[in-house]
Design a protein around this motif. Structure first.
Motif, PDB file in Angstrom:
ATOM      1  N   LEU A 104       0.893  -1.248   0.082  1.00 58.70           N
ATOM      2  CA  LEU A 104       0.069   0.035  -0.148  1.00 58.70           C
ATOM      3  C   LEU A 104       0.951   1.073  -0.146  1.00 58.70           C
ATOM      4  O   LEU A 104       1.751   1.389   0.966  1.00 58.70           O
ATOM      5  CB  LEU A 104      -0.971   0.106   1.242  1.00 58.70           C
ATOM      6  N   ILE A 105       0.851   2.008  -1.075  1.00 59.08           N
ATOM      7  CA  ILE A 105       1.546   3.350  -1.147  1.00 59.08           C
ATOM      8  C   ILE A 105       0.615   4.523  -1.189  1.00 59.08           C
ATOM      9  O   ILE A 105      -0.363   4.615  -1.603  1.00 59.08           O
ATOM     10  CB  ILE A 105       2.217   3.247  -2.492  1.00 59.08           C
ATOM     11  N   SER A 106       1.003   5.441  -0.340  1.00 59.74           N
ATOM     12  CA  SER A 106       0.158   6.438  -0.046  1.00 59.74           C
ATOM     13  C   SER A 106       0.766   7.842  -0.363  1.00 59.74           C
ATOM     14  O   SER A 106       2.056   7.898  -0.122  1.00 59.74           O
ATOM     15  CB  SER A 106      -0.393   6.452   1.537  1.00 59.74           C
ATOM     16  N   PHE A 107       0.172   8.833  -1.008  1.00 54.24           N
ATOM     17  CA  PHE A 107       0.676  10.345  -1.247  1.00 54.24           C
ATOM     18  C   PHE A 107      -0.147  11.109  -0.559  1.00 54.24           C
ATOM     19  O   PHE A 107      -1.576  11.342  -0.868  1.00 54.24           O
ATOM     20  CB  PHE A 107       0.559  10.334  -3.008  1.00 54.24           C
ATOM     21  N   LYS A 108       0.254  11.882   0.483  1.00 53.34           N
ATOM     22  CA  LYS A 108      -0.252  12.790   1.294  1.00 53.34           C
ATOM     23  C   LYS A 108       0.007  14.433   0.892  1.00 53.34           C
ATOM     24  O   LYS A 108       1.400  14.405   1.073  1.00 53.34           O
ATOM     25  CB  LYS A 108      -0.357  12.536   2.763  1.00 53.34           C
ATOM     26  N   ASP A 109      -0.864  15.274   0.627  1.00 56.89           N
ATOM     27  CA  ASP A 109      -0.443  16.627   0.254  1.00 56.89           C
ATOM     28  C   ASP A 109      -1.009  17.629   1.185  1.00 56.89           C
ATOM     29  O   ASP A 109      -2.270  17.103   1.802  1.00 56.89           O
ATOM     30  CB  ASP A 109      -0.473  16.998  -1.311  1.00 56.89           C
ATOM     31  N   ASN A 110      -0.788  18.855   1.383  1.00 58.58           N
ATOM     32  CA  ASN A 110      -1.562  19.953   1.936  1.00 58.58           C
ATOM     33  C   ASN A 110      -2.142  20.990   1.067  1.00 58.58           C
ATOM     34  O   ASN A 110      -2.301  22.216   1.418  1.00 58.58           O
ATOM     35  CB  ASN A 110      -0.695  20.354   3.063  1.00 58.58           C
TER      36      ASN A 110
ATOM     37  N   ALA B 153      -5.145  -2.011 -14.714  1.00 60.17           N
ATOM     38  CA  ALA B 153      -4.562  -2.877 -15.725  1.00 60.17           C
ATOM     39  C   ALA B 153      -3.475  -3.875 -15.132  1.00 60.17           C
ATOM     40  O   ALA B 153      -3.301  -4.774 -15.471  1.00 60.17           O
ATOM     41  CB  ALA B 153      -3.916  -2.080 -16.874  1.00 60.17           C
ATOM     42  N   MET B 154      -2.729  -3.239 -14.011  1.00 56.68           N
ATOM     43  CA  MET B 154      -1.692  -4.227 -13.254  1.00 56.68           C
ATOM     44  C   MET B 154      -2.229  -4.938 -12.088  1.00 56.68           C
ATOM     45  O   MET B 154      -1.607  -5.424 -11.256  1.00 56.68           O
ATOM     46  CB  MET B 154      -0.746  -3.173 -12.826  1.00 56.68           C
ATOM     47  N   GLY B 155      -3.630  -5.019 -11.997  1.00 62.12           N
ATOM     48  CA  GLY B 155      -4.092  -5.799 -10.932  1.00 62.12           C
ATOM     49  C   GLY B 155      -4.279  -5.015  -9.714  1.00 62.12           C
ATOM     50  O   GLY B 155      -4.575  -5.590  -8.500  1.00 62.12           O
ATOM     51  N   GLY B 156      -4.439  -3.660  -9.630  1.00 60.49           N
ATOM     52  CA  GLY B 156      -4.218  -2.835  -8.466  1.00 60.49           C
ATOM     53  C   GLY B 156      -5.609  -1.940  -8.281  1.00 60.49           C
ATOM     54  O   GLY B 156      -6.414  -2.133  -9.146  1.00 60.49           O
ATOM     55  N   SER B 157      -5.333  -1.132  -7.293  1.00 58.27           N
ATOM     56  CA  SER B 157      -6.519  -0.428  -6.941  1.00 58.27           C
ATOM     57  C   SER B 157      -6.236   1.056  -6.552  1.00 58.27           C
ATOM     58  O   SER B 157      -4.973   1.261  -6.017  1.00 58.27           O
ATOM     59  CB  SER B 157      -7.525  -0.961  -5.935  1.00 58.27           C
ATOM     60  N   ILE B 158      -6.953   2.032  -6.455  1.00 59.89           N
ATOM     61  CA  ILE B 158      -6.825   3.503  -6.184  1.00 59.89           C
ATOM     62  C   ILE B 158      -7.894   3.988  -5.461  1.00 59.89           C
ATOM     63  O   ILE B 158      -9.006   3.552  -5.700  1.00 59.89           O
ATOM     64  CB  ILE B 158      -6.167   4.317  -7.391  1.00 59.89           C
ATOM     65  N   LYS B 159      -7.590   4.671  -4.466  1.00 59.38           N
ATOM     66  CA  LYS B 159      -9.022   5.514  -3.719  1.00 59.38           C
ATOM     67  C   LYS B 159      -8.366   6.698  -3.210  1.00 59.38           C
ATOM     68  O   LYS B 159      -7.105   6.862  -3.161  1.00 59.38           O
ATOM     69  CB  LYS B 159      -9.487   4.598  -2.583  1.00 59.38           C
TER      70      LYS B 159
ATOM     71  N   THR C 152      -5.298  12.837  -0.013  1.00 54.59           N
ATOM     72  CA  THR C 152      -4.306  11.653   0.141  1.00 54.59           C
ATOM     73  C   THR C 152      -4.753  10.505  -0.814  1.00 54.59           C
ATOM     74  O   THR C 152      -6.137  10.337  -0.872  1.00 54.59           O
ATOM     75  CB  THR C 152      -4.545  10.851   1.606  1.00 54.59           C
ATOM     76  N   ILE C 153      -3.875  10.360  -1.577  1.00 51.60           N
ATOM     77  CA  ILE C 153      -4.129   9.012  -2.702  1.00 51.60           C
ATOM     78  C   ILE C 153      -3.447   7.629  -2.073  1.00 51.60           C
ATOM     79  O   ILE C 153      -2.340   7.800  -1.937  1.00 51.60           O
ATOM     80  CB  ILE C 153      -3.525   9.352  -3.899  1.00 51.60           C
ATOM     81  N   PHE C 154      -4.413   6.607  -2.127  1.00 52.38           N
ATOM     82  CA  PHE C 154      -3.901   5.476  -1.701  1.00 52.38           C
ATOM     83  C   PHE C 154      -3.888   4.282  -3.035  1.00 52.38           C
ATOM     84  O   PHE C 154      -4.761   4.330  -3.755  1.00 52.38           O
ATOM     85  CB  PHE C 154      -4.679   4.740  -0.744  1.00 52.38           C
ATOM     86  N   ILE C 155      -2.503   3.895  -3.332  1.00 54.33           N
ATOM     87  CA  ILE C 155      -2.590   3.046  -4.232  1.00 54.33           C
ATOM     88  C   ILE C 155      -1.852   1.590  -3.751  1.00 54.33           C
ATOM     89  O   ILE C 155      -1.155   1.526  -2.881  1.00 54.33           O
ATOM     90  CB  ILE C 155      -1.355   3.411  -5.345  1.00 54.33           C
ATOM     91  N   GLU C 156      -2.695   0.607  -4.289  1.00 53.47           N
ATOM     92  CA  GLU C 156      -2.456  -0.992  -3.699  1.00 53.47           C
ATOM     93  C   GLU C 156      -1.981  -1.648  -4.861  1.00 53.47           C
ATOM     94  O   GLU C 156      -2.818  -1.715  -5.729  1.00 53.47           O
ATOM     95  CB  GLU C 156      -3.492  -1.395  -3.150  1.00 53.47           C
ATOM     96  N   LEU C 157      -0.922  -2.163  -4.929  1.00 55.27           N
ATOM     97  CA  LEU C 157      -0.319  -2.992  -5.897  1.00 55.27           C
ATOM     98  C   LEU C 157       0.145  -4.258  -5.428  1.00 55.27           C
ATOM     99  O   LEU C 157       0.656  -4.525  -4.372  1.00 55.27           O
ATOM    100  CB  LEU C 157       0.766  -2.168  -6.748  1.00 55.27           C
ATOM    101  N   ASN C 158       0.066  -5.331  -6.477  1.00 51.87           N
ATOM    102  CA  ASN C 158       0.455  -6.622  -5.973  1.00 51.87           C
ATOM    103  C   ASN C 158       2.254  -6.853  -5.574  1.00 51.87           C
ATOM    104  O   ASN C 158       2.878  -5.956  -6.318  1.00 51.87           O
ATOM    105  CB  ASN C 158       0.415  -7.786  -6.855  1.00 51.87           C
ATOM    106  N   LYS C 159       2.515  -7.063  -4.519  1.00 51.14           N
ATOM    107  CA  LYS C 159       3.845  -7.278  -4.178  1.00 51.14           C
ATOM    108  C   LYS C 159       4.555  -8.772  -4.795  1.00 51.14           C
ATOM    109  O   LYS C 159       3.873  -9.574  -5.057  1.00 51.14           O
ATOM    110  CB  LYS C 159       4.031  -7.392  -2.731  1.00 51.14           C
ATOM    111  N   ILE C 160       5.890  -8.791  -4.745  1.00 48.34           N
ATOM    112  CA  ILE C 160       6.399 -10.062  -5.588  1.00 48.34           C
ATOM    113  C   ILE C 160       6.502 -11.111  -4.386  1.00 48.34           C
ATOM    114  O   ILE C 160       6.899 -10.976  -3.188  1.00 48.34           O
ATOM    115  CB  ILE C 160       7.850  -9.549  -5.821  1.00 48.34           C
TER     116      ILE C 160
END
Length: 728
Positions: free
Chosen positions: A658-664, A704-710, A720-728
């Motif tokens: 889970l990768i998050s990008f938070k801005d002000n 397209a890479m099997g992930g999700s975004i909210k 705040t944008i949350f990106i969830e991608l499959n791990k290895i």
């Protein structure tokens, strides 16, 4: 004046008596005195007492002095140690002699050496104490009981304790012991029967001990008047006897049940004695056995005879005791394996005179060992050459033995793997199952799916079959594990699942895309048709130029729309085949460098909290595009009232990162725009460069890479944008 009668009676007195005057000179004495105290003196009349008897105890000397004061002195018996070291028991009576006018004329001395009697009594008392033998007496007429000191000591009662018959009987342990002594005492009183028995008493201090009680009856006119006897503490001896009996019985039972034969060989007489178990082991009829060494020798298997005879000879000459395994051949041709042990007994001169030992049949043991050896060889061959991975694992989860297939699956050398625990390379989420299931004893076999880390870092999927092996005490000694590598199958299933999911997503997206294309192209088509109509009808040069300019703008807008639609098509197709393991941190750092100018221009701050170990399964170009679009949007829509701050974090989840990008920044009103946030050409801020295509493409790339975004956002606070991608 002395009379002849008096002299005669004095001389022949059985006691040692002497008469001395006031100066202690002998006036007369008995023959017994001379025998006991002056044996080497023939005539002592007129001689001084202490000249004749030189070594006497001081107490006797003092008693003579007391007598000369006209007082009688009596000593009933006392032990003295004389100056020479001699031990002597003496008793005396010293009486003054007065004349007719009551004047002291001398002393009558009665002196007796009671050393012999006292020594015998002292030795008897010592023997009684050492042997723990006490005496006792029952006076049936007075109904009283007397105990000697030793008897009281055995009962652990004080010396002033005065027992009665009932108390004496009640010291015996309740039950058969008390019933037995009561019966014996009754028989003695009624029939005069003596007894000698061994019973248990409970002492005054509560200790339970074995005693030997003997009693005899004394009778007058056939009527018992007294019972006397002895009482001995035999607790130590009795307990040894009972323990010996128990051990003997156990040994007898053990030899019978385990078929251990006992033998004895008289080396002098050449006589061999066997017990019944020996005859059973050797299959020999007792009546047909010659009972000599040669008879035993004849049963030994020819191939083992030399070894057995040499071991026997070594035992006889003292090289070492017999301790051998050999085979015997029975009369019916059957061969048995025998284990033999013996000890050689020697006389005082060291000459061997006898051998005693044991034999037992170990045929079944040897047969089992042979089967085990063959089974072990078969297992080892199967283990080493198995097409699937196999391992032996200790209760501490250490690798004990591994085969080649397992090494191939995990990528480690045998030395590396044997230096590890299984948990060292087990996926953290599978640790609980590996530690709790295998050795808890609930099941005999287990099968479970687990994940391991290959030496190069990727995950190895396997189906593990585990069979715990227990030792003789029923405790787990190790486990046999079978390791079926299903990594290719799992990866294939994942690709298939992803493909199905992506296909479904693409179908849904294509339907939406068809509406977008239809809407966008129809808008451009209508606009172009209208401009063409205007162009055909317009004659004014100035208006014609303006219409041509609008047609050119419309064409460019149509071209841009087609380009955007082409980008979307490219995202929707071909993503899966380009998936790779990509470092999240490295990609972020790369994008940070590429927008360094923008960051510096806006004095933006970026805080990155991403671990080196976080990798995702992604298309490199897509991941770069996604991160670039999110970061540039954060800068594009930053708040003019504060310095831009962007915080980027990542965390591992079960199968994803889970990768998050938070801005002000300015934030988005999700209540108004939440359902359109990822729509094509949807803009939410008045910005000259806003086109509404970025988030639409980002969402499609992620899916397209099997992930999700909210997205989470609050107006004028940030997004705040949350990106969830499959791990290895």
């Amino acid at each position: 004046m002395k009379t002849l009668a008096t002299d005669f009676l004095l001389k022949e007195s059985p006691n040692a008596i002497a008469i001395v005057d006031t100066k202690l000179n002998f006036i007369n004495y008995s023959n017994q005195w001379q025998s006991d105290f002056t044996p080497n003196k023939t005539d002592i009349i007129g001689k001084h007492l202490f000249d004749v008897i030189s070594e006497m105890p001081i107490l006797f000397n003092n008693a003579i002095k007391v007598g000369l004061t006209d007082k009688e002195n009596i000593n009933a018996g006392q032990k003295f140690i004389l100056p020479s070291g001699k031990v002597q028991w003496l008793k005396w009576k010293i009486s003054p002699i007065r004349n007719d006018i009551n004047i002291l004329e001398g002393l009558v001395i009665y002196l007796e050496d009671i050393t012999a009697d006292k020594r015998e009594l002292e030795l008897l008392q010592t023997a009684e104490t050492v042997a723990k033998i006490g005496g006792w007496e029952v006076d049936l007429q007075k109904n009283s009981l007397y105990w000697t000191k030793t008897t009281k000591d055995i009962h652990e009662v004080p010396e002033d304790f005065i027992p009665d018959l009932a108390q004496g009987i009640n010291f015996y342990k309740e039950g058969i012991h008390r019933e037995k002594i009561t019966e014996l005492v009754s028989a003695a009183i009624e029939e005069g029967k003596p007894w000698d028995t061994e019973l248990i008493i409970i002492t005054a201090k509560g200790n339970e001990i074995w005693v030997r009680a003997k009693g005899e009856v004394e009778a007058v006119n056939d009527k018992p008047i007294r019972i006397i006897g002895t009482f001995q503490d035999i607790d130590e001896r009795k307990k040894i006897e009972l323990a010996h009996e128990e051990i003997s019985e156990r040994l007898k039972l053990a030899t019978q049940t385990s078929q251990i034969g006992i033998w004895e060989y008289d080396l002098i007489a050449n006589e061999l004695i066997w017990d019944n178990a020996m005859y059973n082991i050797f299959g020999v009829d007792e009546n047909q056995f010659a009972g000599v060494f040669e008879a035993w020798e004849s049963t030994i298997h020819p191939d083992d005879k030399e070894k057995a005879l040499k071991a026997t000879n070594d035992a006889i000459i003292g090289v070492k005791d017999f301790d051998e395994e050999f085979r015997i051949k029975l009369q019916n041709g059957e061969v048995k394996y025998i284990k033999g042990l013996s000890k050689t007994i020697r006389d005082l001169k060291g000459k061997p005179i006898k051998m005693t030992g044991a034999n037992w049949d170990i045929t079944m043991l040897r047969s089992t060992e042979l089967k085990l050896e063959r089974s072990t060889e078969s297992f080892t061959e199967t283990f080493d050459n198995a097409a699937i991975g196999m391992a032996l694992i200790s209760p501490e989860l250490k690798w004990l033995k591994v085969n080649k297939s397992l090494l191939t699956s995990l990528g480690y050398s045998e030395k590396e793997l044997l230096g590890m625990r299984t948990t060292d390379i087990t996926h953290p989420d599978d640790l609980e199952s590996s530690t709790k299931t295998v050795f808890n004893g609930v099941k005999d076999t287990y099968q479970l799916q687990k994940r391991y880390f290959h030496k190069n870092g990727h995950i190895v999927y396997a189906i593990i079959g585990v069979t715990p092996v227990k030792d003789l005490d029923g405790n787990p000694s190790h486990a046999i594990a079978q390791f079926l590598d299903i990594t290719d199958r799992i990866e294939g299933e994942k690709r298939l699942e992803t493909l199905v999911e992506v296909t479904k997503s693409q179908n849904d997206s294509l339907l939406n895309f068809a509406h977008i294309v239809s809407h966008n192209l129809r808008s451009h088509s209508t606009n172009m048709t209208m401009l063409a109509k205007f162009l055909s009808q317009e004659e004014d040069e100035k208006e014609l130029k303006n219409i041509n300019r609008m047609i050119t703008d419309a064409a460019e807008s149509l071209s841009e729309t087609i380009a955007h639609l082409n980008d979307v098509v490219q995202v929707k197709t071909g993503a899966l085949k380009n998936l790779q393991s990509i470092s999240v941190l490295n990609t972020i750092e790369q994008i940070k460098k590429s927008i360094g100018g923008l960051l510096e221009k806006q004095e933006a701050i970026i805080k990155i909290d991403i671990k080196n170990s976080h990798f995702v399964n992604a298309v490199p170009a897509y991941l770069e595009s996604i991160f670039l679009n999110i970061l540039t949007n954060a800068l594009k829509y930053s708040s003019p009232d504060r310095t831009p701050l962007i915080e980027i974090k990542s965390q591992l989840k079960k199968e994803t990162v889970l990768i998050s990008f938070k801005d002000n920044g300015q934030g988005i009103d999700l209540k108004r725009h939440g359902d359109k946030i990822f729509g094509m050409y949807k803009t939410f801020h008045k910005h000259k460069d806003a086109k509404g295509i970025g988030l639409f493409i980002t969402k499609n790339q992620i899916e397209a890479m099997g992930g999700s975004i909210k997205i989470e956002s609050v107006v004028d606070q940030g997004t705040t944008i949350f990106i969830e991608l499959n791990k290895i």
